[in-house]
Scaffold this active site. Structure first.
Site, PDB file in Angstrom:
ATOM      1  N   GLU A  52       0.804  -1.219  -0.196  1.00  0.00           N
ATOM      2  CA  GLU A  52       0.046   0.027  -0.024  1.00  0.00           C
ATOM      3  C   GLU A  52       0.810   1.352  -0.035  1.00  0.00           C
ATOM      4  O   GLU A  52       0.586   2.399   0.699  1.00  0.00           O
ATOM      5  CB  GLU A  52      -1.144  -0.059   1.326  1.00  0.00           C
ATOM      6  CG  GLU A  52      -1.881  -1.092   1.228  1.00  0.00           C
ATOM      7  CD  GLU A  52      -2.623  -1.568  -0.120  1.00  0.00           C
ATOM      8  OE1 GLU A  52      -2.710  -0.565  -0.713  1.00  0.00           O
ATOM      9  OE2 GLU A  52      -3.143  -2.548  -0.244  1.00  0.00           O
ATOM     10  N   GLY A  53       2.008   1.253  -0.682  1.00  0.00           N
ATOM     11  CA  GLY A  53       2.897   2.258  -0.764  1.00  0.00           C
ATOM     12  C   GLY A  53       4.179   2.131   0.347  1.00  0.00           C
ATOM     13  O   GLY A  53       3.669   2.111   1.391  1.00  0.00           O
TER      14      GLY A  53
END
Length: 596
Positions: A438-439
């Site tokens: 998620e980054g």
């Protein structure tokens, strides 16, 4: 290793720091303190008795793939059925589609419990809530009618399909294509990797949200659209219909979360429908991604709590050596290791980072609620700005913290921590992915400076710092709290100056954005936790002054706040010195000279 939800600390954060009942009244959702506490008590029972016992075997057995079908670890299907039947899946869903509309401030506590009980199990349901939010905000009425109620109930799950072999963080490199059809649907073709729960045997349908390019789309991220691509196309009566042209080509063999299927998904002309406007897919996906990033932060928090619980139990029981001051338990062959200062250091580091991070998660959850539910437009706008500022800090710091606390848990156990049967090394392996997906945490730090700090010239950060300064001013007059308030006030003032230095440096040299970002985020997080620990100390002192019957609990809060300010907050100074070192020393070494 058993798990018990930290209900007393959760109630402290909810009711004594953030007035959850008042928050719910503002949102007009009918929840009061008694109902909130009852829900969390039932959540603690479910996660402790049903989910937590599955964690060890999920790591040993893992998810398996055979002929395109994934089998989840033993017990997952039964536990997921209870998850849906008891209404946990619909907890935060929109009321109009069968959801219960719980605010994140409350629901985040249950989600933390799930993460702590079994991160692999939570992975399967975690993205569904974000997919529901994206579809609810951006999907057409027809798509909502066909898919939302089943997704809210958990009978159908959702995924987020972004990453491709050549396109991870850089979505401008994305190649998946979507060709329009005459009936308004699209033909989606391409491969996605690292898709959590892309295939599983828990839900009767899986609804994939897929980023893809239209034939005439502009290049780069401005040419990305978002599509709903279900495993089974919904029939008019809401049942799963025709199998779509997509499938799981492989599952990854991973360092951790082995019970969660991480899939390679192939879309071979699969039928999909556009969500939102053409070429606006990234904006739609960010609705889901912000929720996912907050949830990943909770993953770090859950792992930390379970590791701390294991380490504390072991430190109380393990007999090794004598206390430096002489035998603490003369009747025993040795003293429990909790008497040793270095073990205390590790346990208190675990405790204060975990409890401080729970306060930070609650702060962010409150703003996420207000962003959507504040009765006034100005309130929604202000909360949206604050939530956007906090999300990268929560995702990055809480997952870094989770890995550190899990590592300390292994260390407290010593050699036994390195052995699989005790469960501590699994927590460390499971938590490692949270700093990546998620980054990555480096991307979160870039986002904090590039989009948030530079985006408004530091205005929202200044507002946050001002709020914390007000806490210092309010507590400075209390004789027991004045020394703590002085420490935090001085740190906030330094944080303001550092923020100005960062803004100036990044305007002089764009390389400084990347050079300073991680250290600035870490500094900000430690300073922010200092302000929250001061608030906790204020609430604890007020309870003691009022003659509470829980004196030990509140005295422990005061001692923990003191430890954090003395032994953890000084880390911020290291990050300040590092980021002021500048980009020059990072970029000066020729690439060819990294190795000889």
């Amino acid at each position: 290793m058993s798990y018990q939800a930290p209900l007393r600390d959760m109630r402290f954060v909810l009711h004594e720091l953030f007035d959850a009942a008042g928050h719910c009244a503002l949102l007009v959702n009918g929840l009061d303190r008694e109902l909130i506490d009852g829900v969390l008590e039932e959540g603690a029972r479910y996660t402790g008795e049903v989910v937590a016992p599955l964690n060890r075997n999920s790591d040993e057995q893992g998810a398996t793939l055979h002929d395109g079908a994934v089998t989840t670890p033993d017990g997952f299907r039964e536990a997921y059925r209870q998850y849906c039947d008891n209404g946990w899946a619909s907890m935060t869903g929109p009321v109009g589609f069968g959801g219960q509309g719980f605010p994140q401030l409350v629901a985040a506590n249950f989600h933390e419990m799930l993460m702590a009980a079994s991160l692999s199990f939570r992975v399967y349901s975690g993205l569904t809530e974000g997919a529901v939010l994206a579809l609810y905000k951006h999907g057409s009425a027809e798509l909502q009618q066909a898919y939302l109620a089943k997704m809210v109930s958990g009978v159908w799950t959702g995924t987020m399909c972004l990453t491709e072999p050549q396109a991870g963080t850089d979505l401008a490199l994305l190649r998946t294509r979507a060709e329009p059809r005459a009936d308004g649907s699209y033909r989606v073709s391409g491969s996605k990797i690292f898709i959590s729960g892309g295939e599983q045997d828990l839900s009767e349908n899986i609804v994939h949200l897929v980023l893809a390019r239209l034939p005439d789309a502009p290049g780069g991220v401005k040419g990305i659209s978002l599509f709903l691509v279900p495993k089974f196309i919904a029939n008019p009566d809401g049942t799963p219909g025709v199998r779509n042209a997509l499938g799981c080509g492989a599952i990854e063999h991973k360092m951790g979360i082995k019970g969660a299927s991480t899939c390679v998904m192939n879309f071979d002309g699969a039928t999909g429908w556009l969500i939102g406007e053409a070429n606006q897919g990234l904006a739609c996906m960010f609705t889901m991604m912000n929720d996912a990033r907050f949830q990943v932060g909770l993953q770090g928090l859950g792992i930390a709590e379970r590791s701390f619980q294991g380490a504390l139990a072991y430190a109380r029981e393990r007999l090794q050596s004598r206390a430096l001051t002489g035998p603490a338990q003369p009747q025993q062959a040795a003293d429990p290791i909790i008497v040793h200062p270095d073990v205390r250091r590790m346990l208190l580091t675990q405790k204060t980072l975990t409890e401080g991070s729970r306060m930070l998660a609650a702060l962010c959850a409150r703003e996420l609620d207000l962003e959507h539910g504040h009765p006034e437009a100005d309130g929604r706008k202000a909360a949206g700005k604050r939530a956007a500022l906090l999300i990268p800090i929560v995702k990055s710091f809480l997952t870094d913290m989770g890995q550190e606390v899990a590592s300390l848990g292994v260390q407290v156990y010593g050699g036994h921590g390195y052995i699989r049967e005790w469960g501590m090394e699994q927590l460390m392996r499971d938590s490692r992915i949270t700093q990546i997906y998620e980054g990555t945490n480096g991307i979160q730090a870039l986002d904090l400076i590039r989009r948030k700090l530079l985006g408004d010239g530091g205005a929202e950060m200044a507002a946050l710092q001002a709020d914390l300064a007000e806490t210092c001013a309010a507590l400075a007059a209390h004789p027991e709290l004045a020394p703590m308030a002085a420490v935090v006030r001085e740190r906030i003032q330094e944080w303001r100056g550092l923020t100005a230095d960062v803004l100036a440096a990044t305007r002089r040299d764009v390389q400084e954005i990347g050079a300073m970002s991680v250290d600035y985020l870490q500094y900000s997080a430690y300073a922010l936790l200092a302000g929250l620990w001061l608030r906790a100390a204020g609430a604890a002192q007020a309870a003691l002054d009022a003659g509470t019957g829980e004196g030990d609990f509140y005295r422990a809060k005061l001692a923990s706040a003191d430890f954090y300010l003395r032994r953890i907050l000084p880390r911020a100074s290291m990050h300040r010195e590092a980021l002021l070192g500048g980009a020059g020393c990072l970029m000066a070494l020729d690439e060819a000279h990294f190795a000889f």
